[in-house]
Design an enzyme around this catalytic site. Structure first.
Site, PDB file in Angstrom:
ATOM      1  N   LEU A  41      44.399 -17.446  60.505  1.00 33.77           N
ATOM      2  CA  LEU A  41      43.732 -18.642  61.020  1.00 33.77           C
ATOM      3  C   LEU A  41      44.379 -19.917  60.505  1.00 33.77           C
ATOM      4  CD1 LEU A  41      41.345 -20.143  62.418  1.00 33.77           C
ATOM      5  CD2 LEU A  41      40.045 -19.753  60.313  1.00 33.77           C
ATOM      6  N   LYS A 104      22.329 -20.419  58.409  1.00 29.94           N
ATOM      7  CA  LYS A 104      21.256 -19.786  57.624  1.00 29.94           C
ATOM      8  C   LYS A 104      20.934 -20.669  56.427  1.00 29.94           C
ATOM      9  CE  LYS A 104      24.860 -16.974  55.519  1.00 29.94           C
ATOM     10  NZ  LYS A 104      25.452 -15.665  55.451  1.00 29.94           N
ATOM     11  N   ASP A 145      28.253 -11.494  58.140  1.00 31.08           N
ATOM     12  CA  ASP A 145      26.962 -11.854  58.750  1.00 31.08           C
ATOM     13  C   ASP A 145      26.480 -10.866  59.808  1.00 31.08           C
ATOM     14  OD1 ASP A 145      26.350 -14.034  57.173  1.00 31.08           O
ATOM     15  OD2 ASP A 145      27.363 -15.463  58.495  1.00 31.08           O
TER      16      ASP A 145
END
Length: 187
Positions: A41, A104, A145
């Site tokens: 990335l 979250k 997650d």
């Protein structure tokens, strides 16, 4: 490192063998694109924005979030923004935006598809306001997650389909990804 690029539909099925996205500054035809790249990335073009998911507490102690924390720092600045689940905190560093999707409340919780969608909507608003047309990200919400990529891809399409924002999703080759994840789990 060479990268393989391909475009998939919202269910992750291959649509075409490759896609070339316009470079920064080139015109786009007012429709979003989702492209996939096998590679690092952080090797994406420097002018592209980056995005990933974190918790309200900005702990960033596992997964790719650790790399974002080391590379871009700014934890105090992120906390000062006082963003909550369903929002997006933003840093600007070296001329690029780095989006922190708050999905979250605490680091040890799991996000919901709704909190992810809300944070993506917030990121989209920032992109439209600030002229961001290219974002690179990992398979957000799908590593530690545990969200399902097919659903996340559908949400990305729903949120960005009427924009000119191109999103490139980076995945490490499976062996490398497993090694990296194990290394971060030991910390």
């Amino acid at each position: 490192m060479s990268s393989e690029s391909r475009t998939l539909d919202s269910r992750g099925k291959r649509k075409s063998p490759s896609v070339v996205l316009p470079s920064a500054g080139q015109s786009v035809d007012d429709r979003w694109r989702l492209a996939y790249v096998n590679g690092d990335l952080f090797s994406c073009p420097a002018e592209e924005a980056l995005a990933h998911c974190i918790s309200e507490d900005c702990r960033m102690g596992a997964g790719i979030a650790v790399m974002f924390k080391k590379k871009f720092a700014g934890v105090a600045e992120l906390k000062d923004q006082k963003k909550v689940s369903g929002q997006c905190a933003v840093l600007k560093t070296n001329g690029r935006f780095v989006f922190y999707l708050i999905t979250k409340k605490k680091y040890n919780q799991k996000p919901t598809y709704e909190s992810l969608k809300q944070s993506l909507e917030d990121m989209k608003s920032h992109c439209v306001t600030n002229g961001v047309t290219r974002i690179s990200m990992p398979r957000i919400g799908c590593g530690l997650d545990r969200l399902k990529w097919s659903k996340v891809a559908e949400i990305l399409e729903e949120v960005f389909k009427h924009t000119n924002v191109s999103i490139t999703v980076y995945s490490l080759p499976e062996k490398t990804e497993t090694t990296v994840m194990k290394e971060f789990m030991r910390r």
